[in-house]
Design a protein around this motif. Structure first.
Motif, PDB file in Angstrom:
ATOM      1  N   LYS A 189       0.846  -1.198   0.000  1.00 32.32           N
ATOM      2  CA  LYS A 189       0.000   0.000   0.000  1.00 32.32           C
ATOM      3  C   LYS A 189       0.878   1.243   0.000  1.00 32.32           C
ATOM      4  O   LYS A 189       1.959   1.263   0.601  1.00 32.32           O
ATOM      5  N   LYS A 190       0.399   2.291  -0.638  1.00 29.93           N
ATOM      6  CA  LYS A 190       1.232   3.494  -0.794  1.00 29.93           C
ATOM      7  C   LYS A 190       1.605   4.119   0.544  1.00 29.93           C
ATOM      8  O   LYS A 190       2.725   4.618   0.721  1.00 29.93           O
ATOM      9  N   GLU A 191       0.704   4.065   1.518  1.00 30.85           N
ATOM     10  CA  GLU A 191       0.992   4.676   2.817  1.00 30.85           C
ATOM     11  C   GLU A 191       2.016   3.891   3.626  1.00 30.85           C
ATOM     12  O   GLU A 191       2.526   4.374   4.643  1.00 30.85           O
ATOM     13  N   ASP A 192       2.318   2.672   3.180  1.00 31.06           N
ATOM     14  CA  ASP A 192       3.269   1.829   3.903  1.00 31.06           C
ATOM     15  C   ASP A 192       4.687   1.879   3.337  1.00 31.06           C
ATOM     16  O   ASP A 192       5.585   1.186   3.822  1.00 31.06           O
ATOM     17  N   VAL A 193       4.880   2.669   2.284  1.00 31.25           N
ATOM     18  CA  VAL A 193       6.196   2.740   1.658  1.00 31.25           C
ATOM     19  C   VAL A 193       7.102   3.648   2.482  1.00 31.25           C
ATOM     20  O   VAL A 193       6.971   4.874   2.472  1.00 31.25           O
TER      21      VAL A 193
END
Length: 630
Positions: free
Chosen positions: A115-119
């Motif tokens: 997920k993008k927020e986890d990068v």
């Protein structure tokens, strides 16, 4: 002994193609050769029942060797593909533990969906802990907006670990056109974003960071030539625009990975991968890429042959997967895996058989892995490069697929390129139209989905095993400004029909009133049982009745809502009116077949017939409506 065999064969006079065809026409006993034996594919060309040595005379593609331009026979001298398994990352520690476990079970390529927020650096470090980046292909997929950041994080991580980046390989799946194709949202600044990704990607020389996701076309139901033709146009769009922006052609080409789907069309899929490498090599070579280093693949004038190698990841199809009788998906995906590996792909993902209706469990994932390992360890598919080379059939299919795909490629280029075609909705509309035609073929059984529109298990219930998945992180509900691809699977309408039957709480019974000619009644009862079982009806077959009255009373005793008369055409003129009168409206009456007396029977009020020309789906929808199943 060898001399005797040579003498034996020399005693037989050669047989001409015309002689073969004359013999076949004789055996057809008057049937039209072209209508009976020539396969008119949806891909836009005909496939003939036999090919001979003369059919490959003059084909230049038969002269090259594996690892040699134009790479029809493969981009390398072996057929050792990477076995990939994808992991949707929710907990990074748990994903790391699972990845390490997979590496001990035959996987040598990992695909992480993040997920993008986890990068962030901390999460990536936790994810890759204990994994040797020089030994395992590492692939990452996240939102495009995080691609550059992810590449920088990976480069920093590898540097910190002391890894030799020239030996680390994998991909970051930056796909500039997915939002347009899937979400219907235009991406006007895609070139600037792709340039930033390429710039960042220089820190990872062996990572492919530009994706051509042709698997989207496959999962939307495209024809094979469409998938390949549009994929080539997509790749060429990246080459043209990014080289115009200042990057060298060889740098761009070496950063592109093609992600293809695989349909169950076994031989055509083998031909697709062979044709794809060939055409892509010719496209890249037309740009005259210059080699930036000494390389055995360089031409004397400095042109780079390595840049012309197509890097291919393949994934089994979702379009033909089914919810009912889901274990049949194993047969489909195994066939697909075979054609992809024989076709010479670089890496492969076999989707678990339960992928379309639930989150795959350990069992289904293990089976999917083992499908590839079986091809390697037991069938030795990795030991032979391009085993189909020289086959009259597949060499001709390769040329036919290439011709049709090239036409599509040129049409797209004539209209301004891939981005312009997607922006105009032409790509999406063409593929959706092809999907509609294929679904119509499924509805009429011209395309078979085993367990769905043919030989279904009518006792199976499926509603309880369907799990809902969460929404994606990309804003699917945002306003669409472009047409989108339709990802409804080929089986969806049949499944909706069965689910409506299942959820209604009713189990309609279709009773086979078998009478008369033994061979015809058995054949037609089997056909009719398969027909009505596709809607989840309970089918009751019988050995035969002496009279139609006895058959009707047996049907009423069994509680049948549908009575199907199964006999021969010659007997229907007498038996159908008797059975219809005896039934007297107590159940739906159906005649199996299309007898010559059909119009006479219709005049007597008998208006329901099922046969090989019937639209199975629409007919069953009509019966659901008559039986008040919503």
């Amino acid at each position: 002994m060898a001399e005797q065999k040579e003498k034996l064969f020399s005693e037989f006079a050669p047989v001409t193609t015309e002689a073969w065809k004359e013999k076949i026409v004789t055996d057809l006993k008057g049937a039209d050769f072209d209508k009976k034996l020539v396969w008119k594919t949806g891909e836009g060309f005909n496939v003939y029942p036999f090919y001979r040595a003369e059919d490959i005379e003059g084909l230049k593609i038969t002269e090259s060797l594996p690892g040699q331009f134009p790479y029809v026979r493969g981009t390398k001298a072996d057929n050792n593909w990477k076995v990939r398994q994808n992991l949707e990352v929710e907990c990074f520690k748990a994903a790391n533990e699972k990845a390490l476990d997979l590496l001990n079970k035959g996987v040598n390529s990992l695909g992480f969906i993040i997920k993008k927020e986890d990068v962030n650096a901390e999460n990536i470090a936790a994810l890759l802990e204990g994994i040797c980046p020089e030994c395992v292909e590492l692939n990452f997929k996240t939102c495009n907006c995080k691609a550059v950041e992810l590449i920088h994080i990976l480069a920093d991580y590898l540097k910190e670990k002391g890894a030799d980046v020239s030996k680390c390989f994998g991909s970051v799946n930056f796909d500039p056109f997915k939002k347009m194709l899937v979400k219907g949202r235009n991406v006007e600044n895609w070139i600037e974003k792709a340039m930033a990704v390429l710039e960042a990607g220089r820190a990872l020389p062996r990572y492919r960071v530009l994706a051509v996701d042709a698997c989207l076309f496959n999962n939307a139901g495209s024809y094979i030539t469409q998938e390949l033709g549009y994929a080539l146009a997509w790749g060429n769009e990246l080459l043209a625009k990014l080289s115009e922006a200042g990057f060298t052609v060889d740098e761009v080409a070496k950063k592109i990975r093609f992600n293809f789907g695989i349909s169950s069309n076994y031989f055509l899929e083998i031909a697709k991968f062979r044709a794809g490498r060939w055409l892509w090599a010719e496209i890249v070579a037309a740009y005259h890429p210059q080699c930036q280093r000494d390389c055995e693949n360089s031409k004397p004038d400095g042109l780079c042959r390595c840049a012309a190698k197509m890097n291919v990841h393949a994934q089994t199809s979702q379009w033909n997967m089914t919810i009912y009788d889901a274990h049949v998906n194993l047969l489909r995906s195994q066939t697909e895996a075979m054609s992809a590996t024989l076709g010479g792909i670089d890496s492969l993902t076999v989707l678990p058989f339960d992928e379309v209706y639930k989150n795959p469990d350990d069992f289904s994932e293990r089976i999917a892995r083992n499908q590839q390992l079986l091809l390697k360890e037991e069938c030795h598919f990795d030991k032979v490069v391009d085993p189909s080379a020289g086959s009259y059939y597949i060499e001709n299919l390769t040329v036919s697929v290439a011709d049709q795909a090239w036409k599509i490629f040129l049409e797209v280029e004539d209209k301004g390129g891939f981005y312009a075609a997607v922006k105009a909705g032409e790509v999406q509309n063409a593929i959706n139209e092809a999907s509609s035609k294929r679904k119509a073929a499924v509805a009429t059984r011209r395309e078979i989905l085993l367990g769905t529109n043919q030989f279904p298990n009518f006792t199976e219930v499926a509603a309880g095993k369907i799990e809902k998945t969460g929404a994606c992180c990309c804003g699917c509900n945002a306003e669409k400004t472009l047409p989108t691809l339709n990802f409804d699977r080929g089986a969806k309408e049949f499944e909706d029909l069965r689910l409506s039957t299942e959820k209604s709480g009713k189990t309609p019974k279709a009773f086979m009133l078998t009478i008369g000619n033994l061979a015809m009644r058995l054949a037609r009862s089997q056909f009719s049982c398969n027909f009505f079982a596709c809607a989840g009806y309970k089918v009751i077959d019988n050995l035969g009745f002496d009279t139609v009255e006895a058959g009707v009373e047996a049907a009423m005793a069994a509680g049948a809502e549908i009575v199907v008369l199964c006999s021969s055409d010659d007997e229907y003129a007498e038996l159908a009116p008797k059975a219809f009168a005896a039934l007297n409206g107590r159940a739906q009456f159906v005649v199996a077949g299309a007898p010559a007396c059909m119009e006479d029977l219709k005049a007597q009020g008998i208006d329901q017939f099922i046969n090989v020309r019937s639209n199975v789906l629409e007919t069953l929808k009509a019966f659901n409506k008559k039986l008040n199943i919503n």
